[in-house]
Design a protein around this motif. Structure first.
Motif, mmCIF file in Angstrom:
data_model
loop_
_atom_site.group_PDB
_atom_site.id
_atom_site.type_symbol
_atom_site.label_atom_id
_atom_site.label_comp_id
_atom_site.label_asym_id
_atom_site.label_seq_id
_atom_site.Cartn_x
_atom_site.Cartn_y
_atom_site.Cartn_z
ATOM 1 N N ILE A 24 -4.484 5.101 -18.912
ATOM 2 C CA ILE A 24 -4.959 4.306 -20.607
ATOM 3 C C ILE A 24 -4.606 2.807 -20.620
ATOM 4 C CG2 ILE A 24 -4.478 6.408 -21.500
ATOM 5 C CD1 ILE A 24 -2.131 4.299 -22.610
ATOM 6 N N ILE A 25 -4.619 2.039 -19.083
ATOM 7 C CA ILE A 25 -4.914 0.938 -19.532
ATOM 8 C C ILE A 25 -5.427 -0.112 -18.441
ATOM 9 C CG2 ILE A 25 -1.801 0.134 -18.802
ATOM 10 C CD1 ILE A 25 -1.401 -1.698 -20.201
ATOM 11 N N GLU A 26 -5.938 -0.945 -18.120
ATOM 12 C CA GLU A 26 -6.833 -1.717 -17.069
ATOM 13 C C GLU A 26 -6.281 -2.231 -16.244
ATOM 14 O OE1 GLU A 26 -9.379 -0.022 -15.426
ATOM 15 O OE2 GLU A 26 -8.800 1.637 -16.685
ATOM 16 N N TYR A 27 -6.233 -2.903 -15.597
ATOM 17 C CA TYR A 27 -5.212 -4.249 -14.496
ATOM 18 C C TYR A 27 -6.580 -5.748 -15.277
ATOM 19 C CZ TYR A 27 -2.640 -1.892 -12.121
ATOM 20 O OH TYR A 27 -1.866 -1.336 -10.803
ATOM 21 N N VAL A 28 -5.991 -6.916 -15.714
ATOM 22 C CA VAL A 28 -6.964 -7.816 -15.720
ATOM 23 C C VAL A 28 -6.351 -9.468 -15.117
ATOM 24 C CG1 VAL A 28 -7.440 -9.464 -18.610
ATOM 25 C CG2 VAL A 28 -7.067 -7.242 -18.481
ATOM 26 N N PRO A 29 -7.448 -9.906 -14.482
ATOM 27 C CA PRO A 29 -7.109 -10.830 -13.781
ATOM 28 C C PRO A 29 -5.960 -11.787 -14.392
ATOM 29 C CG PRO A 29 -9.446 -10.266 -13.639
ATOM 30 C CD PRO A 29 -8.550 -9.443 -14.461
ATOM 31 N N SER A 49 0.611 -3.331 -17.510
ATOM 32 C CA SER A 49 -0.254 -3.447 -16.076
ATOM 33 C C SER A 49 0.036 -5.016 -15.627
ATOM 34 C CB SER A 49 -1.942 -2.876 -16.312
ATOM 35 O OG SER A 49 -2.282 -3.835 -17.004
ATOM 36 N N PHE A 50 0.257 -5.289 -14.507
ATOM 37 C CA PHE A 50 0.278 -6.502 -14.033
ATOM 38 C C PHE A 50 -0.464 -6.816 -13.296
ATOM 39 C CE2 PHE A 50 4.594 -4.663 -16.147
ATOM 40 C CZ PHE A 50 4.857 -6.028 -16.443
ATOM 41 N N ASP A 51 -1.224 -8.263 -13.362
ATOM 42 C CA ASP A 51 -1.745 -8.342 -11.800
ATOM 43 C C ASP A 51 -1.298 -8.966 -10.947
ATOM 44 O OD1 ASP A 51 -4.752 -8.302 -11.074
ATOM 45 O OD2 ASP A 51 -4.547 -10.813 -11.390
ATOM 46 N N PRO A 103 6.604 -8.280 -8.765
ATOM 47 C CA PRO A 103 5.655 -7.761 -8.304
ATOM 48 C C PRO A 103 5.451 -8.111 -7.252
ATOM 49 C CG PRO A 103 4.951 -9.622 -8.975
ATOM 50 C CD PRO A 103 5.958 -10.198 -9.501
ATOM 51 N N ASN A 104 5.521 -6.929 -6.489
ATOM 52 C CA ASN A 104 4.363 -6.238 -4.795
ATOM 53 C C ASN A 104 3.097 -6.463 -5.109
ATOM 54 O OD1 ASN A 104 7.299 -6.691 -4.126
ATOM 55 N ND2 ASN A 104 7.688 -5.270 -4.397
ATOM 56 N N GLY A 105 1.968 -6.941 -5.558
ATOM 57 C CA GLY A 105 1.184 -6.771 -5.287
ATOM 58 C C GLY A 105 0.637 -6.171 -7.420
ATOM 59 N N ARG A 106 -0.528 -5.509 -7.429
ATOM 60 C CA ARG A 106 -0.485 -4.680 -8.881
ATOM 61 C C ARG A 106 0.620 -3.732 -8.754
ATOM 62 N NH1 ARG A 106 -7.025 -3.860 -10.105
ATOM 63 N NH2 ARG A 106 -7.103 -6.410 -11.106
ATOM 64 N N PHE A 107 0.524 -3.370 -10.303
ATOM 65 C CA PHE A 107 1.522 -2.308 -10.522
ATOM 66 C C PHE A 107 1.299 -2.091 -12.323
ATOM 67 C CE2 PHE A 107 4.619 -5.374 -11.977
ATOM 68 C CZ PHE A 107 5.630 -4.940 -12.077
ATOM 69 N N LYS A 108 1.737 -0.715 -12.365
ATOM 70 C CA LYS A 108 1.659 -0.257 -13.757
ATOM 71 C C LYS A 108 3.250 0.329 -13.902
ATOM 72 C CE LYS A 108 -3.348 0.402 -14.066
ATOM 73 N NZ LYS A 108 -4.309 1.076 -14.137
#
Length: 119
Positions: A24-29, A49-51, A103-108
């Motif tokens: 329900i949530i996307e990544y944004v650059p 979400s965390f880029d 972060p360790n890369g993208r995560f939600k």
């Protein structure tokens, strides 16, 4: 770790309907995106979400909060103690202790804050 928040629209999800939470949530650059699932005066549940490279700076809040990683992994530091969480793991961040998220890369993640009982 820059604080580039974007609020997802709409601000809450449809009630009485099943949802695939991770979808329900996307990544944004270069951004952190937050969507409220439930927002009440006594607390709230949000999905974020965390880029890559985005995290939350150190803060102290007057309420307990529960954080659960639902995709990827992240380091959650509470009172200078590092905790490496991966998808499916959660942790309670106690009220009045400093914490930050790296972060360790993208995560939600899902964050639940309970405000009642602290008045």
């Amino acid at each position: 770790m820059d604080q580039k928040y974007k609020q997802a629209e709409p601000d809450s999800i449809e009630k009485a309907k099943p949802h695939m939470i991770v979808e329900i949530i996307e990544y944004v650059p270069n951004a952190i995106v937050m969507k409220n699932i439930i927002k009440k005066p006594t607390g709230n549940i949000s999905i974020m979400s965390f880029d890559s490279g985005e995290g939350l700076t150190e803060k102290t809040v007057p309420f307990d909060s529960f954080v659960q990683i639902i995709e990827g992994n992240a380091e959650i530091v509470i009172d200078r103690v590092s905790n490496q969480l991966k998808s499916g793991q959660g942790i309670v961040i106690p009220a009045h202790l400093s914490s930050f998220i790296r972060p360790n890369g993208r995560f939600k993640m899902i964050q639940t804050i309970i405000k009642s009982g602290y008045e």
